[in-house]
Design an enzyme around this catalytic site. Structure first.
Site, PDB file in Angstrom:
ATOM      1  N   LYS A 131       0.869  -1.187   0.000  1.00  0.00           N
ATOM      2  CA  LYS A 131       0.000   0.000   0.000  1.00  0.00           C
ATOM      3  C   LYS A 131       0.895   1.224   0.000  1.00  0.00           C
ATOM      4  O   LYS A 131       2.030   1.164   0.494  1.00  0.00           O
ATOM      5  CB  LYS A 131      -0.881   0.023   1.251  1.00  0.00           C
ATOM      6  CG  LYS A 131      -2.105   0.905   1.109  1.00  0.00           C
ATOM      7  CD  LYS A 131      -3.245   0.172   0.436  1.00  0.00           C
ATOM      8  CE  LYS A 131      -4.375   1.070   0.062  1.00  0.00           C
ATOM      9  NZ  LYS A 131      -5.545   0.292  -0.424  1.00  0.00           N
ATOM     10  N   ASP A 171      -6.859   4.135  -4.958  1.00  0.00           N
ATOM     11  CA  ASP A 171      -7.571   4.051  -3.675  1.00  0.00           C
ATOM     12  C   ASP A 171      -8.186   5.448  -3.490  1.00  0.00           C
ATOM     13  O   ASP A 171      -8.368   6.178  -4.478  1.00  0.00           O
ATOM     14  CB  ASP A 171      -6.610   3.676  -2.532  1.00  0.00           C
ATOM     15  CG  ASP A 171      -7.340   3.256  -1.252  1.00  0.00           C
ATOM     16  OD1 ASP A 171      -7.779   2.106  -1.163  1.00  0.00           O
ATOM     17  OD2 ASP A 171      -7.487   4.093  -0.339  1.00  0.00           O
TER      18      ASP A 171
HETATM   19  P1  NDP Z   1     -12.836   7.691  -3.613  1.00  0.00           P
HETATM   20  O1  NDP Z   1     -11.775   8.676  -3.423  1.00  0.00           O
HETATM   21  O2  NDP Z   1     -13.362   7.415  -4.983  1.00  0.00           O
HETATM   22  O3  NDP Z   1     -14.111   8.049  -2.704  1.00  0.00           O
HETATM   23  C1  NDP Z   1     -13.976   8.176  -1.326  1.00  0.00           C
HETATM   24  C2  NDP Z   1     -15.330   8.547  -0.744  1.00  0.00           C
HETATM   25  O4  NDP Z   1     -15.255   8.488   0.669  1.00  0.00           O
HETATM   26  C3  NDP Z   1     -15.761   9.959  -1.079  1.00  0.00           C
HETATM   27  O5  NDP Z   1     -17.161   9.998  -1.088  1.00  0.00           O
HETATM   28  C4  NDP Z   1     -15.185  10.748   0.084  1.00  0.00           C
HETATM   29  O6  NDP Z   1     -15.820  11.992   0.320  1.00  0.00           O
HETATM   30  C5  NDP Z   1     -15.439   9.796   1.211  1.00  0.00           C
HETATM   31  N1  NDP Z   1     -14.455  10.008   2.285  1.00  0.00           N
HETATM   32  C6  NDP Z   1     -13.112   9.911   2.194  1.00  0.00           C
HETATM   33  N2  NDP Z   1     -12.533  10.189   3.359  1.00  0.00           N
HETATM   34  C7  NDP Z   1     -13.530  10.497   4.194  1.00  0.00           C
HETATM   35  C8  NDP Z   1     -13.568  10.870   5.542  1.00  0.00           C
HETATM   36  N3  NDP Z   1     -12.451  10.998   6.273  1.00  0.00           N
HETATM   37  N4  NDP Z   1     -14.796  11.092   6.101  1.00  0.00           N
HETATM   38  C9  NDP Z   1     -15.931  10.957   5.371  1.00  0.00           C
HETATM   39  N5  NDP Z   1     -15.945  10.596   4.074  1.00  0.00           N
HETATM   40  C10 NDP Z   1     -14.772  10.367   3.506  1.00  0.00           C
HETATM   41  O7  NDP Z   1     -12.303   6.338  -2.947  1.00  0.00           O
HETATM   42  P2  NDP Z   1     -12.791   4.832  -3.157  1.00  0.00           P
HETATM   43  O8  NDP Z   1     -14.261   4.795  -3.405  1.00  0.00           O
HETATM   44  O9  NDP Z   1     -11.880   4.198  -4.133  1.00  0.00           O
HETATM   45  O10 NDP Z   1     -12.467   4.200  -1.732  1.00  0.00           O
HETATM   46  C11 NDP Z   1     -13.435   4.126  -0.678  1.00  0.00           C
HETATM   47  C12 NDP Z   1     -13.022   3.051   0.313  1.00  0.00           C
HETATM   48  O11 NDP Z   1     -12.956   1.775  -0.357  1.00  0.00           O
HETATM   49  C13 NDP Z   1     -11.653   3.235   0.975  1.00  0.00           C
HETATM   50  O12 NDP Z   1     -11.706   2.692   2.277  1.00  0.00           O
HETATM   51  C14 NDP Z   1     -10.740   2.368   0.114  1.00  0.00           C
HETATM   52  O13 NDP Z   1      -9.584   1.969   0.818  1.00  0.00           O
HETATM   53  C15 NDP Z   1     -11.665   1.190  -0.158  1.00  0.00           C
HETATM   54  N6  NDP Z   1     -11.345   0.340  -1.304  1.00  0.00           N
HETATM   55  C16 NDP Z   1     -11.171   0.867  -2.548  1.00  0.00           C
HETATM   56  C17 NDP Z   1     -10.922   0.037  -3.625  1.00  0.00           C
HETATM   57  C18 NDP Z   1     -10.828   0.548  -5.023  1.00  0.00           C
HETATM   58  O14 NDP Z   1     -10.702  -0.281  -5.932  1.00  0.00           O
HETATM   59  N7  NDP Z   1     -10.921   1.836  -5.268  1.00  0.00           N
HETATM   60  C19 NDP Z   1     -10.746  -1.418  -3.448  1.00  0.00           C
HETATM   61  C20 NDP Z   1     -11.026  -1.874  -2.103  1.00  0.00           C
HETATM   62  C21 NDP Z   1     -11.287  -1.009  -1.088  1.00  0.00           C
HETATM   63  P3  NDP Z   1     -15.189  13.367  -0.265  1.00  0.00           P
HETATM   64  O15 NDP Z   1     -15.551  13.379  -1.719  1.00  0.00           O
HETATM   65  O16 NDP Z   1     -15.860  14.434   0.536  1.00  0.00           O
HETATM   66  O17 NDP Z   1     -13.707  13.291  -0.016  1.00  0.00           O
HETATM   67  O1  2IT Z   2      -7.871  -1.659  -1.036  1.00  0.00           O
HETATM   68  C1  2IT Z   2      -7.767  -2.185  -2.169  1.00  0.00           C
HETATM   69  O2  2IT Z   2      -7.907  -3.401  -2.343  1.00  0.00           O
HETATM   70  C2  2IT Z   2      -7.504  -1.309  -3.309  1.00  0.00           C
HETATM   71  N1  2IT Z   2      -7.429  -0.088  -3.145  1.00  0.00           N
HETATM   72  C3  2IT Z   2      -7.300  -1.896  -4.682  1.00  0.00           C
HETATM   73  C4  2IT Z   2      -5.909  -2.413  -4.840  1.00  0.00           C
HETATM   74  C5  2IT Z   2      -5.545  -2.869  -6.232  1.00  0.00           C
HETATM   75  O3  2IT Z   2      -4.361  -3.199  -6.387  1.00  0.00           O
HETATM   76  O4  2IT Z   2      -6.377  -2.889  -7.130  1.00  0.00           O
END
Ligand code: NDP
Ligand code: 2IT
Length: 450
Positions: A131, A171
């Site tokens: 990460k 992420d």
């Molecule tokens: P994005 O940046 O696309 O979206 C993040 C979302 O969460 C936004 O709506 C953001 O709001 C909100 N957010 C972020 N930080 C905070 C906070 N401190 N308090 C409240 N809301 C918050 O990220 P992802 O959708 O990619 O990721 C979301 C989650 O999923 C994370 O935990 C990530 O680690 C996990 N994840 C992501 C994967 C991926 O493929 N992308 C895979 C597996 C897990 P705002 O717009 O206001 O910042």
């Molecule tokens: O938390 C996660 O699994 C991710 N942000 C995706 C990682 C990846 O290598 O696609």
């Protein structure tokens, strides 16, 4: 010499870990959740104790921390801190996302890298864990500033990654735009075109379904858990938090499966739409959050529904909950509200969105609960499939990829059932932790002391 019989003790183990990693509270939280399940299992398998597997698994292979200097639009020199934690490469190259958020620190990235070890093991694909990211805040930055930051970040990171070494992805704060800038810079610096990043655009080696994969996978996992109880998402009211990549496509697949999505949120509050989302509303959200980088309150103005400023969505009455925003966004009082309102199941789309006491409350109330390392593994799984397509220099069709994603989520569910079945329910946390542990532990034992 005789090796005395030994057993691991959770409290002693945690004391040692906390001493070695002072102040890293998110990392402690993630390790404790795993250790609580894995230590009783380890104590029945002396080879894991003798080889100190859990001690070794909680220490990253290496932690790279570097300065990132870039120039803003006014010509000011700006400095951020960049990181890559290469956690464990026992079962494949280091693999995991990059997060750009002002809150990023060593503790958060270590918790995410540690979780990734178990998640990637569960996917059935050959991927180790890593990460990284930076404490860079993309909010309010111009397109050119984002580009310069990504290029500066990659200038250093490129020295440490490679298609068979370490393959980063997106992420929080890192989506297709940032991956494109970083891939472009990597290609320029190395003079090679390889699959060293995933989440790329389709034109240059990206995979269909990657964008949707985490959210779709999360909804599929919920469907599997409900199916196991003779039920389904069809007709259920659902709360989704977040409005980024994971939340958007989790909401879309819930709708495809016949569920009704009542909420979405961002860091400024949540919207409650009692009529539920539809494709038109979701298109608006995707454009608002991904292209225009706006605030969720604009949705409430446009579609005349309620915006709850600075609140989280857990007070809304619903059958199913999908926390898809960030860590520790669902705390004990939120869990109590969900339980009181008759919520039946929770599938984590984010990484560690639920606090330990909230999880305990769900267990006590017999709420079906899946940890992110199982239910959000669809994203990294399709990243793994992107690596495969890059290696064979072919692109698979959407239907084939979606079928593979479904099969992987089904297999992850089955592994959780195999290791987590208790008298009258499945403990998905226990199942995911032990199943994820065994594959990596077996590889580490086989390698000897390295
Ligand atoms: P994005 O940046 O696309 O979206 C993040 C979302 O969460 C936004 O709506 C953001 O709001 C909100 N957010 C972020 N930080 C905070 C906070 N401190 N308090 C409240 N809301 C918050 O990220 P992802 O959708 O990619 O990721 C979301 C989650 O999923 C994370 O935990 C990530 O680690 C996990 N994840 C992501 C994967 C991926 O493929 N992308 C895979 C597996 C897990 P705002 O717009 O206001 O910042
Ligand atoms: O938390 C996660 O699994 C991710 N942000 C995706 C990682 C990846 O290598 O696609």
């Amino acid at each position: 010499m005789m090796v005395p019989d030994q057993t691991l003790d959770l409290d002693e183990f945690m004391q040692g870990l906390i001493k070695r990693n002072p102040g890293e509270i998110e990392f402690h939280q993630a390790v404790e959740e795993v250790a609580a399940n894995v230590i009783p299992f380890i104590n029945k398998h002396p080879k894991y104790i003798k080889n100190r597997i859990l001690e070794r698994m909680t220490e990253p292979d290496r932690t790279i921390i570097f300065r990132v200097c870039w120039e803003d639009d006014e010509g000011n020199v700006r400095t951020n801190r960049g990181y890559r934690i290469q956690f464990n490469n026992s079962i494949g190259p280091y693999k995991g996302g990059l997060r750009f958020h002002h809150s990023v620190n060593l503790s958060i990235l270590k918790f995410l890298g540690f979780e990734q070890t178990f998640k990637n093991s569960l996917t059935t694909l050959p991927m180790g864990s890593g990460k990284g990211g930076a404490d860079f805040n993309p909010k309010g930055k111009s397109e050119r500033e984002i580009m310069r930051f990504c290029q500066a970040f990659m200038t250093e990171l490129s020295k440490h990654i490679g298609e068979n070494v370490d393959v980063p992805a997106g992420d929080i704060g890192v989506g297709a735009r940032e991956i494109s800038y970083m891939f472009g810079q990597y290609k320029r610096l190395k003079n090679e075109f390889t699959g060293t990043l995933t989440g790329k655009a389709l034109e240059f080696g990206g995979s269909l379904i990657r964008k949707e994969a985490t959210g779709y996978g999360c909804a599929y996992f919920m469907e599997e858990m409900l199916k196991n109880q003779g039920d389904s998402i069809e007709g259920k009211n659902c709360i989704v938090s977040g409005s980024g990549n994971v939340a958007q496509f989790c909401a879309q697949k819930i709708m495809h499966l016949g569920g009704n999505v009542l909420t979405l949120s961002d860091s400024s509050g949540f919207i409650h739409d009692p009529d539920g989302l539809n494709e038109e509303k979701l298109d608006y959200i995707i454009d608002l959050k991904t292209n225009r980088r706006g605030r969720i309150s604009e949705f409430a103005e446009k579609f005349k529904c309620k915006f709850h400023k600075d609140k989280r969505p857990w007070s809304i009455k619903a059958d199913l909950a999908f926390p898809c925003a960030t860590q520790n966004e669902l705390e004990l009082p939120d869990a109590k509200l969900l339980i009181k309102n008759g919520c039946r199941a929770v599938a984590e789309g984010a990484n560690m969105p639920t606090t330990k006491d909230a999880i305990d409350a769900f267990h006590k109330a017999k709420i079906i609960f899946s940890p992110g390392k199982a239910s959000n593994a669809g994203g990294v799984s399709v990243s793994g499939l992107e690596m495969t397509q890059n290696s064979i220099r072919l692109s698979w069709q959407r239907e084939e990829l979606e079928e593979r994603l479904k099969t992987i989520m089904h297999d992850i569910h089955q592994q959780c059932v195999n290791y987590g079945t208790e008298k009258d329910h499945v403990d998905y946390i226990k199942g995911a932790n032990i199943a994820g542990f065994v594959k990596v532990a077996e590889a580490m034992v086989a390698y000897g002391v390295i």
